[in-house]
Design a protein around this motif. Structure first.
Motif, short mmCIF file in Angstrom:
data_model
loop_
_atom_site.label_atom_id
_atom_site.label_comp_id
_atom_site.label_asym_id
_atom_site.label_seq_id
_atom_site.Cartn_x
_atom_site.Cartn_y
_atom_site.Cartn_z
N LEU A 102 0.72 -1.23 0.17
CA LEU A 102 -0.09 -0.04 -0.15
C LEU A 102 0.82 1.39 0.01
CD1 LEU A 102 -2.75 -1.03 2.76
CD2 LEU A 102 -2.61 -1.34 0.12
N ASP A 103 2.08 1.23 0.73
CA ASP A 103 2.79 2.42 0.74
C ASP A 103 3.70 2.47 -0.32
OD1 ASP A 103 1.99 2.88 3.37
OD2 ASP A 103 3.53 1.92 4.28
N LYS A 104 4.07 1.62 -0.91
CA LYS A 104 5.42 1.79 -2.09
C LYS A 104 5.03 1.22 -3.41
CE LYS A 104 9.31 2.66 0.47
NZ LYS A 104 10.76 2.35 0.81
N THR A 105 3.73 0.94 -3.89
CA THR A 105 3.46 0.37 -5.04
C THR A 105 3.00 1.63 -6.12
OG1 THR A 105 2.72 -1.79 -4.35
CG2 THR A 105 1.94 -0.98 -6.69
N PRO A 106 3.76 1.75 -7.09
CA PRO A 106 3.44 3.15 -7.86
C PRO A 106 2.05 2.90 -8.50
CG PRO A 106 5.66 2.18 -8.59
CD PRO A 106 5.00 1.09 -7.44
N GLY A 107 1.38 3.96 -8.99
CA GLY A 107 0.35 4.29 -9.68
C GLY A 107 0.38 4.87 -10.94
N VAL A 108 -0.47 5.86 -11.32
CA VAL A 108 -0.44 6.51 -12.41
C VAL A 108 0.86 7.34 -12.52
CG1 VAL A 108 -2.72 6.53 -12.80
CG2 VAL A 108 -1.74 8.34 -11.81
N GLU A 109 1.57 7.81 -11.42
CA GLU A 109 2.79 8.52 -11.64
C GLU A 109 3.69 7.48 -12.48
OE1 GLU A 109 2.84 6.51 -7.61
OE2 GLU A 109 1.29 7.22 -8.77
N GLY A 152 -0.91 -1.92 -9.96
CA GLY A 152 -0.19 -1.57 -11.35
C GLY A 152 -0.87 -1.78 -12.52
N MET A 153 -1.57 -2.79 -12.57
CA MET A 153 -2.28 -3.24 -13.88
C MET A 153 -3.45 -2.16 -14.18
SD MET A 153 -2.26 -7.49 -13.56
CE MET A 153 -0.63 -8.04 -13.63
N LEU A 154 -4.21 -1.90 -12.94
CA LEU A 154 -5.40 -0.86 -13.14
C LEU A 154 -4.75 0.56 -13.46
CD1 LEU A 154 -7.90 -1.65 -10.50
CD2 LEU A 154 -7.66 -2.82 -12.81
N ALA A 155 -3.52 1.04 -12.72
CA ALA A 155 -3.07 2.23 -12.99
C ALA A 155 -2.71 2.36 -14.56
CB ALA A 155 -1.99 2.50 -12.17
N ALA A 156 -2.23 1.28 -15.22
CA ALA A 156 -1.92 1.16 -16.56
C ALA A 156 -3.05 1.19 -17.42
CB ALA A 156 -0.94 0.17 -17.01
N GLY A 157 -4.42 1.03 -16.88
CA GLY A 157 -5.50 1.16 -17.92
C GLY A 157 -5.98 -0.32 -18.11
N SER A 447 6.05 -2.72 -12.33
CA SER A 447 5.20 -1.59 -11.83
C SER A 447 4.45 -1.23 -13.01
CB SER A 447 6.08 -0.28 -11.32
OG SER A 447 6.83 -0.02 -12.57
N ALA A 448 3.50 -0.25 -12.90
CA ALA A 448 2.52 -0.10 -13.91
C ALA A 448 3.08 0.14 -15.28
CB ALA A 448 1.82 1.36 -13.30
N LYS A 449 4.16 0.94 -15.39
CA LYS A 449 4.77 0.89 -16.69
C LYS A 449 5.02 -0.54 -17.35
CE LYS A 449 9.45 1.89 -15.25
NZ LYS A 449 9.13 1.98 -13.58
N THR A 450 5.52 -1.36 -16.56
CA THR A 450 5.47 -2.97 -17.03
C THR A 450 4.29 -3.32 -17.62
OG1 THR A 450 6.82 -3.17 -15.08
CG2 THR A 450 6.57 -5.21 -16.56
N PHE A 451 3.15 -2.92 -17.14
CA PHE A 451 2.10 -3.54 -17.82
C PHE A 451 1.25 -2.96 -18.91
CE2 PHE A 451 2.14 -4.74 -12.89
CZ PHE A 451 2.58 -5.80 -13.38
N ALA A 452 2.04 -2.07 -19.40
CA ALA A 452 1.59 -1.03 -20.51
C ALA A 452 2.45 -1.14 -21.75
CB ALA A 452 1.73 0.52 -20.18
N ARG A 453 1.87 -0.99 -22.79
CA ARG A 453 2.49 -1.09 -23.97
C ARG A 453 2.87 0.48 -24.56
NH1 ARG A 453 -0.82 -1.37 -28.81
NH2 ARG A 453 -2.80 -0.84 -28.35
#
Length: 466
Positions: A102-109, A152-157, A447-453
């Motif tokens: 909760l403290d350290k997982t990145p989101g949309v940033e 991470g996956m939801l942050a990436a859409g 992180s989020a960017k990993t789950f985005a293309r």
């Protein structure tokens, strides 16, 4: 680690009271389906709606998920359930790991845009969703992985369909229900995060091969990673590790001993990053062992006792006894007739590099120690016994040249220097956390960017304002 101050009776009453607070979850499926195909269809439709939402909406949804699990009753509940259902790890450690997520997982940033401008116009490189992601999660870190991957996956859409480990079914289902509850309360689409009520290998295979699942993410052993890679789809594999800890003559031996015991004992050695064997330069090995014993290690010195422990955890055919995975040092020693108190956190012994305890990833607080003539031999042994997993390694040294050599030869995804292994995922170390460490496929700490293309958007002959 401290223990819960409540009595057993008080804990039972409190948990029952807390469980009554989530009875409302039964009024909806909250992401839980009887049929895997239905789950995938539902989350496919949810993701099509989700792409119409703004980044600020995504950020709001992520915050709602975190807030739901920051609630003390939920954080304690999933931590307690995970230990009770899987029989692995410790309650206090689960609390630490879930809160860490909760403290350290990145989101949309985490979604950074690249831009190129010049005489021919403006080009943007954006990070966009894959669509539906299929995620296989382990029994060792069930809630941590589901929470971390969901964020991470939801942050990436994306939306995500989970295939939890059957031995962690109930706590995994509750975690997914609470995620959906949080999303619903802030206006998020239903079924962004889904699973089935009965996780099985058959359902996992349906998920992996479904045409609407565009990306697969597997967190587990080499078998499950091989399965997702064999589908022909884009796959991220977080596989096994066998992290060595090297200690040379320049290290702060007292600190190294404490750090290694702290790291090895963390959640009873369940994290794949935790120290699994020590390679010590001979001239400091005795003093290292002395200090390990001062910090909660029990040393086995005779072959007969060592054989008993090996037969318990590996058996005659050297097959891992899963009933011992994640059990405490006290429990394991008691099983072979040795009584110790709770201060004993790790079982140590001296072996050669070919001993099964060195070669196999046990995920138990059993820590073999191998002597090396010098630091160069220690590094060579460490690289050999890590088996090319490229997962995690630890080294205690003040010699920058030798630290650099270890880093270059080992090529591990995480390399912790002069600290306990858990610093590598943000516990007492800098940087974000993850519980999907993709060594086999090279993405590293996801992180989020990993789950985005990556997508390129080009405006020709316009908007160059230099």
């Amino acid at each position: 680690m401290g223990v819960n101050a409540l009595s057993v009776e008080e804990i039972v009453k409190k948990v029952m009271s807390e469980l009554s607070n989530v009875d409302t979850l039964k009024e909806s499926n909250y992401g839980i389906f009887e049929n895997m195909n239905d789950a995938i269809e539902a989350t496919f439709m949810a993701q099509r709606k989700y792409v119409q939402y703004s980044l600020s909406d995504r950020d709001k949804f992520i915050k709602a998920i975190k807030d739901e699990f920051y609630k003390e009753e939920n954080l304690k509940k999933i931590s307690k359930m995970a230990v009770e259902e899987t029989g692995m790890g410790g309650y206090d450690y689960k609390l630490i790991k879930n809160k860490l997520v909760l403290d350290k997982t990145p989101g949309v940033e985490d979604l950074k845009t690249e831009a190129f401008s010049g005489d021919n116009g403006l080009t943007l490189v954006e990070l966009s969703p894959y669509g539906v992601i299929g995620s296989i999660t382990p029994t060792t870190n069930p809630t941590e992985t589901i929470l971390c991957n969901s964020i991470g996956m939801l942050a990436a859409g994306n939306s995500v369909v989970f295939s939890p480990h059957p031995r962690a079914k109930e706590v995994s289902l509750l975690t997914i229900k609470l995620i959906n509850k949080a999303l619903k309360e802030v206006g998020g689409p239903d079924n962004l995060v889904v699973t089935v009520s009965e996780p099985t290998i058959e359902n996992a295979n349906i998920m992996m091969n479904h045409e609407k699942v565009r990306l697969l993410v597997a967190t587990g052993g080499p078998g499950v990673v091989k399965s997702v890679l064999s589908t022909g789809k884009k796959a991220i594999g977080a596989g096994a590790g066998n992290p060595p800890a090297v200690v040379d003559e320049t290290a702060n031996i007292e600190k190294a001993a404490k750090d290694i015991i702290d790291g090895c004992s963390f959640d009873n050695n369940l994290p794949c990053i935790a120290e699994k064997e020590v390679i010590a330069v001979d001239q400091i090995a005795d003093y290292l062992i002395f200090n390990m014993k001062k910090n909660g290690a029990y040393e086995i010195k005779d072959e007969q006792t060592l054989d008993k422990l090996q037969n318990l955890v590996l058996g005659e055919k050297l097959k891992l006894n899963t009933n011992c995975v994640g059990k405490s040092a006290k429990y394991l020693l008691n099983e072979i007739g040795i009584s110790v108190d709770d201060s004993i956190r790790v079982i140590i012994m001296e072996t050669d590099k070919n001993h099964p305890f060195v070669q196999e990833e046990l995920m138990m607080p059993i820590l073999p120690i191998v002597r090396a003539n010098d630091v160069d031999e220690a590094i060579d042994i460490a690289v050999e016994v890590e088996h090319g997993n490229r997962h995690t390694a630890v080294m205690h040294s003040k010699n920058i040249d030798k630290l650099s050599k270890m880093a270059k030869l080992g090529q591990t995804t995480i390399f912790v220097k002069n600290g306990p292994s858990y610093c590598g995922i943000g516990v007492g170390g800098e940087g974000y956390t993850t519980f999907t460490i993709a060594g086999p496929t090279g993405e590293g700490l996801t992180s989020a960017k990993t789950f985005a293309r990556k997508r390129r958007c080009v405006l020709v002959d316009g908007f160059d304002i230099k």
